[in-house]
Design an enzyme around this catalytic site. Structure first.
Site, PDB file in Angstrom:
ATOM      1  N   HIS A 234     -25.190  27.217  58.779  1.00  0.00           N
ATOM      2  CA  HIS A 234     -25.859  25.976  58.142  1.00  0.00           C
ATOM      3  C   HIS A 234     -24.765  25.666  56.902  1.00  0.00           C
ATOM      4  O   HIS A 234     -25.278  24.681  56.327  1.00  0.00           O
ATOM      5  CB  HIS A 234     -27.267  26.528  57.959  1.00  0.00           C
ATOM      6  CG  HIS A 234     -27.816  25.627  57.514  1.00  0.00           C
ATOM      7  ND1 HIS A 234     -28.643  25.844  56.209  1.00  0.00           N
ATOM      8  CD2 HIS A 234     -28.639  24.448  57.849  1.00  0.00           C
ATOM      9  CE1 HIS A 234     -28.859  24.635  55.772  1.00  0.00           C
ATOM     10  NE2 HIS A 234     -29.218  23.929  56.945  1.00  0.00           N
TER      11      HIS A 234
ATOM     12  N   CYS B  55      16.434  23.292  50.662  1.00  0.00           N
ATOM     13  CA  CYS B  55      15.276  23.922  50.503  1.00  0.00           C
ATOM     14  C   CYS B  55      14.502  24.562  48.767  1.00  0.00           C
ATOM     15  O   CYS B  55      13.982  25.377  48.933  1.00  0.00           O
ATOM     16  CB  CYS B  55      15.012  25.174  52.077  1.00  0.00           C
ATOM     17  SG  CYS B  55      16.209  26.530  51.827  1.00  0.00           S
TER      18      CYS B  55
END
Length: 806
Positions: free
Chosen positions: A427, A758
């Site tokens: 919830h 990279c």
């Protein structure tokens, strides 16, 4: 089944066109029962008591005027007044007698359902408001549900209580927020056969990732017992992901699993005393194993994809779905007991990319499941019961054991929410998403670890793990309009090691992942040295052996633990960017780093300079580690061939000599990863001067090269990049380093191989990105936080060079 009853409609008579009559929940159940049972989706049968029955009951009781008196002039932000008026409204509705003709029709329908399922039938009685489950408003959890209802008398009373729940505090407040008139919204009731998940498991699933909005996965949560605990957030559930594109291609492997605590489960009460259901403590065995097996997970995935496709066709647009499922412990079958449109993440519009970036780093007070991707700061306010809600102030951070729908008036003024219990479909999580605020749920001990009134920073910007820090930490918010951002000719890829960030980072403009580091996954998800898992008998410390045993509990053997965990981590990254290329670097720990893993120091030798020692390719073919490398290869084979993520390119780091390259490539082929088979490409890190000098020779063994500027700089300049004393001499922009990079790019081009970079350089130095474009590199891989700025810079350089953009 059919009936001529004025107030009863069976599921096989209903479709989505009947929302005004039976509400969104019942209309959806009817739609699925009619259209999807033929597609092997199991829906329990039942009937709807129409909204007209609700209206008729109140009219015959002359209750409308009294309801107006109770609700007119209500101030929804006055929590005390709201509770008082809502209680009066419920009393008015419950006091209204069910008309005789309605009673007769309900009991007749129940009798027909008993004829189908047996005299001992128990049913669920669920509310279905005529304004709920719309594409923009869920109304989830606003009214009450009653489970394990037996017999006609119990059923009639449950129906009255269900009608009255249209006026819970939360429902009244929610209708006002959404602009709905209390007296134009009516309540229908769904009465359906109970699935005996009290003897098995149940939960919630979505046809997208609830945090990032990534649409290519099915996200399933589950726990033992009836599903209310998962929905209400009283339990920390198991979590599962399955990749939709590869599933649709016929691959049947679960992408990722996370074990939840599952401390309690909801079951039937015996003896029919006061309550029909109760919670009991889950056994240790149940807590330590998943509530679903892989076959169940894949069946639910099939359900989710079919349901999403059906509702999308009906809506003539993509319609991600929020579904509740239950497994029957008697017949062993899986059932869908509710399906509605997902109403939060899927409604995000526009092309503005918003990123929250935490600038400060420190150890968190406590962690849990992250909901959303934002950061919030404020005073913590611990709420233990509803009486304390009236003292909560706007802008505070709500800290509680769990939240319930009655708390929603306070939740909407909170800066963020923290709970002890609950998963990412509880919830608190659902409401936080609707409100657009971050939440960290399932923290276990938040209410005792955090002090009332303590100023805290709550971060959901660091992946699936939400973190709560003491004090005010600095952060920034960046917003970028992606609609007008062109793509450069130079491929812009990401450096990424954390699977938890993969779905959210996939929304960055990118051409894939140029460097997925295996080390992060091994450190965070596996935690143990692979050789310690293979040979625990060589771990001489009994405490460490026990820790290894605990880690691998629930797996067939320690080796499968390593293979599954590594493949899930890499697979999550590969799935996030599928079908774009994802370059995965095989492990490149140094000996000191390997020794730091659980059990590692029993298998690692001490080295004076680990940076230049036993690392990368040399480990893969050495007796000390070749068995560990075999596990890495088995995991990558699982990612590519079992998961179907053929976009994974493998990369070999720190390969010193041609002989080493040849032996590693042969070793991989022997382990089932043969270059070219199933389209497998293998790259090499180009990070040693010998890689540049000998690039023609290395090109015989590899499909591409990714320049590691960090190590290449270290070895070209002779600077230990770990040394603080000479740190200023470490500079990727040095002319010698740049020349080495140029020669590598040129050599790759000469041999028809891919060239990329990279390392850290283009992320840190804009001039290095410009240099890489000018020498014609195929791709550069960047840290996610520099992708947008570097992309814009690369576009400008390409435009100045007269290159065509795409």
């Amino acid at each position: 089944m059919s009936t001529k009853s004025q107030f009863i409609r069976w599921f096989d008579e209903l479709s989505l066109d009947d929302i005004p009559t039976v509400g969104g929940k019942n209309a959806s159940l009817g739609e699925m029962y009619q259209e999807l049972t033929a597609k092997d989706i199991k829906i329990p049968n039942g009937f709807a008591i129409t909204a007209d029955a609700y209206r008729s009951m109140l009219e015959q009781a002359n209750a409308w005027e009294a309801l107006h008196d109770a609700l007119d002039g209500l101030d929804p932000d006055d929590v005390v007044d709201l509770a008082k008026r809502a209680k009066r409204a419920r009393e008015i509705v419950y006091a209204a007698p069910l008309p005789d003709d309605l009673v007769e029709q309900i009991l007749n329908a129940f009798s027909q359902l008993q004829q189908q399922y047996g005299e001992d039938l128990s049913v669920a009685v669920r509310s279905s408001a005529t304004a709920e489950d719309l594409p923009t408003a869920s109304f989830a959890g606003q009214q009450d549900t009653f489970l394990n209802i037996h017999g006609g008398k119990e059923l009639l009373d449950a129906c009255k209580r269900c009608f009255a729940s249209l006026f819970t505090d939360r429902a009244i407040h929610y209708r006002i927020d959404q602009g709905f008139d209390h007296f134009k919204v009516a309540l229908s009731i769904g009465v359906m056969k109970m699935v005996r998940s009290d003897l098995a498991s149940s939960g919630v699933m979505f046809s997208l990732d609830t945090e990032s909005g990534f649409k290519d996965v099915v996200f399933i949560t589950g726990a033992y017992g009836l599903g209310e605990n998962v929905v209400q957030g009283t339990v920390d559930p198991d979590e599962f992901y399955v990749h939709k594109p590869t599933f649709s291609q016929g691959y049947r492997t679960v992408l990722r699993k996370t074990l939840g605590a599952k401390k309690i489960k909801m079951i039937y009460s015996s003896g029919r005393t006061r309550e029909a259901i109760k919670n009991i403590v889950t056994s240790e065995t149940e807590r330590n194993q998943f509530c679903l097996n892989d076959s169940d997970i894949l069946t639910l995935t099939d359900y989710a994809i079919k349901i999403e496709q059906h509702y999308s066709v009906k809506a003539r647009q993509d319609r991600p779905m929020d579904m509740e499922w239950a497994k029957d412990g008697i017949d062993g079958q899986l059932y869908i007991v509710q399906a509605r449109p997902e109403t939060v993440v899927s409604q995000r519009q526009g092309s503005i990319l918003e990123q929250y970036i935490l600038k400060d780093k420190k150890s968190p007070l406590i962690t849990g499941h992250a909901v959303g991707n934002k950061i919030a700061t404020g005073d913590a306010h611990i709420i233990k019961n509803t009486e304390q809600l009236k003292y909560f102030k706007a802008g505070e951070i709500l800290v509680a054991d769990i939240t319930t729908p009655d708390w929603e008036p306070v939740m909407k003024i909170a800066a963020a929410i923290v709970t002890n219990r609950g998963g990412r479909t509880c919830h608190a999580a659902i409401i936080a998403r609707e409100l657009g605020i971050p939440a960290v749920v399932g923290c276990d001990k938040a209410t005792t670890t955090i002090n009332n009134g303590q100023f805290i920073t709550l971060s959901c910007a660091e992946g699936d793990i939400g973190k709560i820090y003491e004090g005010k930490l600095d952060y920034e918010i960046s917003k970028t309009d992606l609609s007008s951002l062109a793509r450069p000719s130079t491929k812009i890829m990401l450096n990424l090691g954390n699977p938890e960030l993969a779905f959210s980072k996939s929304f960055l403009p990118n051409d894939g992942v140029g460097l997925a580091r295996m080390e992060f996954i091994i450190t965070e998800y596996i935690k143990a040295h692979p050789m310690a898992l293979i040979h625990p008998e060589r771990v001489e410390d009994s405490v460490e052996r026990k820790q290894l045993l605990d880690l691998t509990q629930g797996y067939d053997n320690p080796e499968s633990y390593f293979i599954d965990r590594l493949s899930e981590g890499v697979g999550t990254i590969a799935a996030a960017f599928y079908p774009k290329p994802v370059v995965v670097r095989m492990s490149d720990f140094k000996t000191n780093e390997y020794a730091a893993l659980l059990g590692g120091h029993w298998f690692e030798r001490e080295e004076a300079n680990p940076m230049l020692g036993f690392r990368g390719a040399s480990r893969y073919i050495h007796p000390d580690y070749e068995e560990g490398f075999a596990l890495e290869c088995a995991a990558m084979k699982r990612v590519r061939e079992s998961m179907g993520l053929s976009n994974v390119i493998l990369m070999i780091p720190f390969c010193r000599r041609e002989m080493e390259a040849r032996r590693v490539i042969q070793r991989m082929a022997d382990l089932g990863l043969k270059r070219g088979v199933h389209g497998l490409q293998i790259y090499m890190m180009c990070e040693i001067p010998n890689n540049v000098i000998q690039i023609d020779a290395f090109s015989k063994y590899f499909d591409g090269f990714s320049i590691g500027s960090n190590d290449l700089t270290q070895l070209t300049l002779g600077v230990d990049r770990d040394s603080e004393i000479i740190a200023e001499d470490f500079d990727e922009r040095d002319p010698g380093v740049k020349e080495m990079i140029r020669l590598a790019v040129e050599g790759a081009r000469r041999n028809g191989k891919h060239s990329g970079l990279c390392g850290q350089a283009p992320s840190d130095y804009p001039e290095m990105a410009e240099y890489l474009v000018k020498i014609g590199i195929d791709s550069m891989s960047l840290n996610p936080d520099t992708v947008l700025a570097t992309t814009q810079q690369v576009l400008a350089v390409e435009e100045a060079l007269g290159r065509i953009q795409h």
